[in-house]
Design a protein around this motif. Sequence first.
Motif, mmCIF file in Angstrom:
data_model
loop_
_atom_site.group_PDB
_atom_site.id
_atom_site.type_symbol
_atom_site.label_atom_id
_atom_site.label_comp_id
_atom_site.label_asym_id
_atom_site.label_seq_id
_atom_site.Cartn_x
_atom_site.Cartn_y
_atom_site.Cartn_z
ATOM 1 N N ARG A 271 31.086 57.039 82.236
ATOM 2 C CA ARG A 271 31.671 57.916 83.266
ATOM 3 C C ARG A 271 32.425 59.073 82.611
ATOM 4 N NH1 ARG A 271 31.193 56.945 88.233
ATOM 5 N NH2 ARG A 271 30.387 54.955 88.945
ATOM 6 N N ALA A 272 33.098 58.788 81.501
ATOM 7 C CA ALA A 272 33.810 59.845 80.777
ATOM 8 C C ALA A 272 32.816 60.886 80.249
ATOM 9 C CB ALA A 272 34.633 59.244 79.640
ATOM 10 N N LEU A 273 31.673 60.430 79.753
ATOM 11 C CA LEU A 273 30.642 61.374 79.293
ATOM 12 C C LEU A 273 30.156 62.254 80.444
ATOM 13 C CD1 LEU A 273 28.469 59.163 76.910
ATOM 14 C CD2 LEU A 273 29.920 61.085 76.267
ATOM 15 N N LEU A 274 29.965 61.654 81.596
ATOM 16 C CA LEU A 274 29.516 62.427 82.762
ATOM 17 C C LEU A 274 30.585 63.438 83.172
ATOM 18 C CD1 LEU A 274 27.246 62.851 84.809
ATOM 19 C CD2 LEU A 274 28.310 61.079 86.222
ATOM 20 N N ASP A 275 31.835 63.006 83.206
ATOM 21 C CA ASP A 275 32.930 63.930 83.539
ATOM 22 C C ASP A 275 33.010 65.053 82.509
ATOM 23 O OD1 ASP A 275 33.544 62.364 85.737
ATOM 24 O OD2 ASP A 275 35.253 61.374 84.773
ATOM 25 N N PHE A 276 32.845 64.693 81.242
ATOM 26 C CA PHE A 276 32.854 65.699 80.189
ATOM 27 C C PHE A 276 31.799 66.773 80.467
ATOM 28 C CE2 PHE A 276 30.831 67.452 76.483
ATOM 29 C CZ PHE A 276 31.895 67.959 75.751
ATOM 30 N N THR A 277 30.569 66.352 80.733
ATOM 31 C CA THR A 277 29.495 67.338 80.916
ATOM 32 C C THR A 277 29.773 68.230 82.120
ATOM 33 O OG1 THR A 277 28.116 65.813 82.213
ATOM 34 C CG2 THR A 277 27.728 65.896 79.844
ATOM 35 N N ARG A 278 30.270 67.662 83.173
ATOM 36 C CA ARG A 278 30.547 68.464 84.379
ATOM 37 C C ARG A 278 31.645 69.488 84.123
ATOM 38 N NH1 ARG A 278 29.798 63.491 88.674
ATOM 39 N NH2 ARG A 278 27.524 63.626 88.686
ATOM 40 N N LEU A 279 32.703 69.066 83.464
ATOM 41 C CA LEU A 279 33.787 70.003 83.155
ATOM 42 C C LEU A 279 33.341 71.053 82.146
ATOM 43 C CD1 LEU A 279 36.678 67.400 83.002
ATOM 44 C CD2 LEU A 279 36.469 69.288 84.662
ATOM 45 N N ALA A 280 32.612 70.645 81.132
ATOM 46 C CA ALA A 280 32.142 71.597 80.120
ATOM 47 C C ALA A 280 31.201 72.620 80.739
ATOM 48 C CB ALA A 280 31.460 70.848 78.978
ATOM 49 N N ARG A 281 30.365 72.197 81.653
ATOM 50 C CA ARG A 281 29.445 73.134 82.317
ATOM 51 C C ARG A 281 30.208 74.166 83.125
ATOM 52 N NH1 ARG A 281 25.139 70.432 85.774
ATOM 53 N NH2 ARG A 281 24.519 72.589 85.998
ATOM 54 N N GLN A 282 31.391 73.805 83.598
ATOM 55 C CA GLN A 282 32.239 74.737 84.354
ATOM 56 C C GLN A 282 33.052 75.648 83.431
ATOM 57 O OE1 GLN A 282 34.746 72.240 86.788
ATOM 58 N NE2 GLN A 282 33.007 71.288 87.808
ATOM 59 N N GLY A 283 32.871 75.472 82.128
ATOM 60 C CA GLY A 283 33.623 76.274 81.173
ATOM 61 C C GLY A 283 35.023 75.751 80.913
ATOM 62 N N ARG A 284 35.288 74.535 81.326
ATOM 63 C CA ARG A 284 36.613 73.920 81.175
ATOM 64 C C ARG A 284 36.595 72.945 79.992
ATOM 65 N NH1 ARG A 284 37.884 71.332 86.621
ATOM 66 N NH2 ARG A 284 39.878 70.999 85.588
ATOM 67 N N MET A 285 36.329 73.487 78.803
ATOM 68 C CA MET A 285 36.133 72.652 77.618
ATOM 69 C C MET A 285 37.394 71.871 77.247
ATOM 70 S SD MET A 285 33.985 71.431 75.622
ATOM 71 C CE MET A 285 32.545 72.466 75.720
ATOM 72 N N GLU A 286 38.545 72.472 77.406
ATOM 73 C CA GLU A 286 39.775 71.749 77.070
ATOM 74 C C GLU A 286 39.927 70.519 77.969
ATOM 75 O OE1 GLU A 286 44.478 72.712 77.135
ATOM 76 O OE2 GLU A 286 43.203 74.219 76.173
ATOM 77 N N ALA A 287 39.697 70.680 79.255
ATOM 78 C CA ALA A 287 39.776 69.549 80.188
ATOM 79 C C ALA A 287 38.683 68.528 79.888
ATOM 80 C CB ALA A 287 39.663 70.047 81.634
ATOM 81 N N ALA A 288 37.507 69.010 79.523
ATOM 82 C CA ALA A 288 36.393 68.113 79.202
ATOM 83 C C ALA A 288 36.742 67.240 77.996
ATOM 84 C CB ALA A 288 35.124 68.933 78.924
ATOM 85 N N GLN A 289 37.291 67.869 76.976
ATOM 86 C CA GLN A 289 37.655 67.111 75.782
ATOM 87 C C GLN A 289 38.818 66.159 76.066
ATOM 88 O OE1 GLN A 289 38.149 69.672 72.386
ATOM 89 N NE2 GLN A 289 36.032 70.354 72.468
ATOM 90 N N GLU A 290 39.717 66.550 76.949
ATOM 91 C CA GLU A 290 40.838 65.675 77.289
ATOM 92 C C GLU A 290 40.341 64.376 77.927
ATOM 93 O OE1 GLU A 290 44.367 63.927 77.507
ATOM 94 O OE2 GLU A 290 43.879 65.710 76.340
ATOM 95 N N VAL A 291 39.285 64.441 78.718
ATOM 96 C CA VAL A 291 38.691 63.241 79.307
ATOM 97 C C VAL A 291 38.297 62.261 78.195
ATOM 98 C CG1 VAL A 291 36.641 62.385 80.536
ATOM 99 C CG2 VAL A 291 37.884 64.348 81.427
ATOM 100 N N ILE A 292 37.696 62.782 77.147
ATOM 101 C CA ILE A 292 37.242 61.930 76.040
ATOM 102 C C ILE A 292 38.431 61.438 75.230
ATOM 103 C CG2 ILE A 292 35.758 61.785 73.998
ATOM 104 C CD1 ILE A 292 34.302 62.118 76.772
ATOM 105 N N HIS A 293 39.405 62.296 75.002
ATOM 106 C CA HIS A 293 40.607 61.873 74.273
ATOM 107 C C HIS A 293 41.322 60.742 75.013
ATOM 108 C CE1 HIS A 293 40.738 64.600 70.899
ATOM 109 N NE2 HIS A 293 40.509 65.633 71.685
ATOM 110 N N ARG A 294 41.404 60.846 76.322
ATOM 111 C CA ARG A 294 42.040 59.752 77.103
ATOM 112 C C ARG A 294 41.262 58.452 76.938
ATOM 113 N NH1 ARG A 294 42.768 63.648 81.224
ATOM 114 N NH2 ARG A 294 40.986 62.808 82.325
ATOM 115 N N GLN A 295 39.953 58.547 76.967
ATOM 116 C CA GLN A 295 39.125 57.345 76.793
ATOM 117 C C GLN A 295 39.328 56.740 75.401
ATOM 118 O OE1 GLN A 295 37.372 56.152 79.387
ATOM 119 N NE2 GLN A 295 36.800 54.370 78.206
ATOM 120 N N LEU A 296 39.405 57.586 74.398
ATOM 121 C CA LEU A 296 39.620 57.111 73.030
ATOM 122 C C LEU A 296 41.024 56.543 72.842
ATOM 123 C CD1 LEU A 296 37.817 59.921 71.024
ATOM 124 C CD2 LEU A 296 37.172 57.489 71.100
#
Length: 153
Positions: A124-149
Amino acid sequence: MHPRSRELQAAYLSEIRGEAFFLALAGYFHEGASALRLLARLELRTGQRMASLLHRHGLPLGDLDAARAKGRERAREWSTLNWQQALERLEDLVRPFVEQYDTLAEQASRADQPALDALALHERALLDFTRLARQGRMEAAQEVIHRQLAEPA
């Protein structure tokens, strides 16, 4: 033998393939290289959890070299895409795994629940990452993964 041994092994090999894929893809997409390496870390960590689960059940890990080779091959196939196209394709790739891993987690035994919940949450984090990154929100996308880690292993 575990009743879902084939699915558990396939999930594990998918993590191995995913780690190799993201690491190789980082070499093709300099724009997203740090994000892709972050995704590889998530795949590695999830794969480690799945390996522990397989070991606990006495199940073989499978052909790790073949899984890694498939990941690198997929990255080569994607090397001609631009960053946005790669993110779109990644979203399409991840979406079916979300449902599959949710089902595995829902049907897990109590002992398997932590590892399979983590598997489902990471997808789910990967899916959220892709959706945010596609919107140009790379910082938010990476934060999703950092929270998971940051979640305890």
